[in-house]
Design a protein around this motif. Sequence first.
Motif, mmCIF file in Angstrom:
data_model
loop_
_atom_site.group_PDB
_atom_site.id
_atom_site.type_symbol
_atom_site.label_atom_id
_atom_site.label_comp_id
_atom_site.label_asym_id
_atom_site.label_seq_id
_atom_site.Cartn_x
_atom_site.Cartn_y
_atom_site.Cartn_z
ATOM 1 N N ASP A 1 0.836 -1.203 0.000
ATOM 2 C CA ASP A 1 0.000 0.000 0.000
ATOM 3 C C ASP A 1 0.870 1.252 0.000
ATOM 4 O O ASP A 1 0.583 2.223 -0.681
ATOM 5 C CB ASP A 1 -0.912 0.040 1.228
ATOM 6 C CG ASP A 1 -2.155 -0.811 1.072
ATOM 7 O OD1 ASP A 1 -2.517 -1.130 -0.074
ATOM 8 O OD2 ASP A 1 -2.764 -1.138 2.098
ATOM 9 N N TYR A 2 1.941 1.224 0.772
ATOM 10 C CA TYR A 2 2.851 2.366 0.834
ATOM 11 C C TYR A 2 3.563 2.543 -0.511
ATOM 12 O O TYR A 2 3.638 3.648 -1.042
ATOM 13 C CB TYR A 2 3.867 2.180 1.960
ATOM 14 C CG TYR A 2 4.837 3.328 2.070
ATOM 15 C CD1 TYR A 2 4.452 4.531 2.635
ATOM 16 C CD2 TYR A 2 6.130 3.210 1.590
ATOM 17 C CE1 TYR A 2 5.325 5.589 2.725
ATOM 18 C CE2 TYR A 2 7.025 4.264 1.682
ATOM 19 C CZ TYR A 2 6.614 5.450 2.242
ATOM 20 O OH TYR A 2 7.495 6.521 2.322
ATOM 21 N N THR B 1 -1.211 4.984 0.786
ATOM 22 C CA THR B 1 -1.129 5.534 2.140
ATOM 23 C C THR B 1 0.256 6.128 2.325
ATOM 24 O O THR B 1 1.200 5.755 1.618
ATOM 25 C CB THR B 1 -1.388 4.449 3.208
ATOM 26 O OG1 THR B 1 -1.322 5.032 4.501
ATOM 27 C CG2 THR B 1 -0.389 3.322 3.113
ATOM 28 N N LYS C 1 -2.291 -0.085 5.505
ATOM 29 C CA LYS C 1 -3.588 -0.121 6.167
ATOM 30 C C LYS C 1 -3.742 -1.348 7.055
ATOM 31 O O LYS C 1 -4.287 -1.278 8.137
ATOM 32 C CB LYS C 1 -4.698 -0.107 5.118
ATOM 33 C CG LYS C 1 -4.747 1.176 4.332
ATOM 34 C CD LYS C 1 -5.849 1.140 3.304
ATOM 35 C CE LYS C 1 -5.890 2.453 2.545
ATOM 36 N NZ LYS C 1 -6.935 2.468 1.547
#
Length: 122
Positions: A60-61, A66, A72
């Motif tokens: 996700d990063y 995010t 998350k």
Amino acid sequence: MKEVGQRLKSLREGIKLSQVKMAGILGVQQSAINRFETGKSTPSAETLIKYADYFDVSLDYIFARTDRPQGKEYRYEPKLLKEKTDQNEQIREFVEMCFDPKSPVSEKLKAILIRLMMEEQK
């Protein structure tokens, strides 16, 4: 994919790795690292997972979903912290084995010994 490339570059530069060294770590050519970071090509899923594992961040990063490296759903636990926690647990177990549990003095001595051994590791 430009955001992904920027993330990959910032991760690499954040620990002062050259593109050549990063390529060696990932098992790709330096030119591939350059293409990933400039957004000219997309890394394979396998390569993205290697990035995530090496830098201990979530996908996700990397995908800029995010700004939190742990993502998350990801539980961030740096390897050094985990190793330290494991060592501390081993120290506690060792000290427990060294003392008679029925002795009233044992608890105080155990606490002192554990503290001294943990300070020695720092």
